[in-house]
Design an enzyme around this catalytic site. Structure first.
Site: not given
Length: 346
Positions: A65, A110, A114, A138, A172, A174-175, A207, A236, A306
Site C-alpha cells: 500500500k 478485507n 484505504f 492505485n 472498493s 470498504n469506503t 478498476k 476488485n 491473495t
C-alpha cells in the site's frame, strides 16, 4: 518453493493476518525472500497500453500500500507492479481486525478502508526506488473528503513523475458510497478530471467491481471509451458470499481469492465484448492455468494478490514460467491468446 519458504509461510499463517502481511513486507525489504529476477521469453513478452512487460503477471494493488518494498518486489518475477491505494492525506482506515483468512476457501475478506500513509510519503518513496519493471499507483480518495473526484486528480498530480501508470479505484466496497462513482454521469466527471490532471500522458486504468449488472458494464465501457482512458481492471473484490465454507464467511468487506475467479472472469469477458480497450484480469488467479484462462477470456495481462497469502511471493515467478509452457504448447504468444475463449464466458 524452497523448504525455508514453506517454513516461513507456515509461521506467518499462525499470526494475525494483518501482522503477517506487515512481516512479509519487512522480510522482502530485509532480503530474506528469494528473488529470482525477471521471468521472460519471446512468448511472455507483451505490451499493455504502450508499456512493455517482460511477462503479463502483475502484482495487484493492496499488497504494498505504501510503496515500502518496490525494489525487491520488482525482482520477484512480476512483469509489472501496482502499489497503493493512496489518498491525499494519511488515513487510518477501519478498526482492526479488518483482514480475515478464509483458509477453507483459499480466500480472504478485507475491510481496510484505504489505510495508507498519504500521497506525500508514498510519492517520496517512489521517487527513491526506480525499477526496470513498470509500476503504477492505485488512486484513492479520503473517506471524509468533500470532493472525492478532486482527490483522485490530486494524488495523480503528485505521483505522476515517479510512476508508469495509474488506476482509478472507484470499486472498493470498504469506503462508504465510493462505488456510487461507477454510475455513468459521476464516472464521466471523475475520469474527465483525472485526465485533465494527467499532464504526463500516463496510461490511466479504471478498476471496477465484479457485482455490476450488464447495463452498468455497458455504461462503464461507453464512458471509458468516450473519455479516452487506457484500459479497465476487472475486477476488485466482491460482496458476494456464495458457496463459502469458512467460519469467517459472514464478515463484512470485500472477498478476494479463489471464489472470485468465475465471477470476475465473466465480467472480464463481457467487457471484452463491449469495448476495444485493453483489460487487466484480476480475481482468483493462483495458477498458470487460471492466468491463461483470464487471458483467453479477454485480458491483456493479469494481476494477483491473495494467492501470495497461500503460496508466498514465489508464486509470481512460478505462474509466469508455467504460463510460458502453456503458450509454447499452444504455439502462441501472449497477445495472440487474448480473447480466444471469450465466447465461452459470455
Amino acid at each position: 518453493m524452497s523448504l525455508s519458504e514453506r517454513l516461513g509461510l507456515a509461521a506467518l499463517r499462525r499470526l494475525d493476518p494483518e501482522r503477517a502481511h506487515g512481516l512479509a513486507l519487512r522480510a522482502l525489504r530485509a532480503g530474506l525472500v528469494p528473488l529470482p529476477g525477471p521471468v521472460t521469453s519471446s512468448r511472455l513478452r507483451t505490451t499493455l497500453a504502450g508499456m512493455t512487460l517482460s511477462n503479463p503477471i502483475g502484482l495487484a494493488a493492496g499488497f504494498d500500500k505504501n510503496a515500502e518494498a518496490v525494489r525487491p518486489l520488482a525482482r520477484t518475477g512480476f512483469g509489472f507492479l501496482e502499489v497503493g491505494a493512496a489518498t491525499p492525506r494519511p488515513q487510518e482506515g477501519n478498526p482492526r481486525p479488518r483482514l480475515y483468512r478464509l483458509t477453507e476457501d483459499h480466500a480472504a475478506i478485507n475491510r481496510f478502508g484505504f489505510n495508507n500513509a498519504g500521497i506525500e510519503v508514498i510519492a517520496r518513496r517512489l521517487e527513491r526506488t526506480r525499477s526496470a519493471v513498470p509500476r503504477g499507483l492505485n488512486l484513492g480518495a479520503n473517506k471524509d473528503s468533500p470532493d472525492r473526484a478532486a482527490d483522485f486528480a490530486a494524488v495523480l498530480r503528485r505521483a505522476a513523475p515517479f510512476i508508469d501508470f495509474a488506476t482509478v479505484n472507484v470499486s472498493s466496497p470498504n469506503t462508504e458510497k465510493l462505488r456510487d462513482l461507477q454510475g455513468a454521469e459521476a464516472l464521466r466527471g471523475l475520469l474527465n478530471g483525472v485526465m485533465e490532471a494527467n499532464e504526463r500522458g500516463l496510461p490511466i486504468f479504471l478498476k471496477i467491481a465484479p457485482d455490476l449488472d450488464d447495463q452498468a458494464l455497458a455504461d462503464i465501457a461507453g464512458v471509458a471509451t468516450e473519455v479516452g482512458i487506457a484500459g479497465i481492471v476487472a475486477t476488485n473484490t466482491t460482496l458476494s458470499r456464495e458457496g463459502l465454507r469458512s467460519p469467517y464467511r459472514d464478515q463484512t468487506g470485500g472477498l478476494s481469492g479463489a471464489p472470485l475467479f468465475e465471477r470476475s472472469t465473466r465480467v472480464l469477458a463481457k467487457l471484452s465484448a463491449l469495448s476495444p480497450l485493453p483489460l487487466i484480469g484480476v480475481g482468483g488467479v493462483s495458477s498458470a492455468a487460471e492466468a491463461y484462462a483470464k487471458i483467453r477470456a479477454g485480458a491483456s495481462a493479469v494481476q494477483l494478490y491473495t494467492a501470495m497469502v497461500y503460496h508466498g511471493v514465489a508464486i509470481a515467478a512460478q505462474i509466469a514460467r508455467e504460463l510460458d509452457d502453456l503458450l509454447l504448447q499452444d504455439g502462441l504468444i501472449t497477445a495472440q491468446a487474448v480473447g480466444l475463449d471469450r465466447d465461452r464466458w459470455t
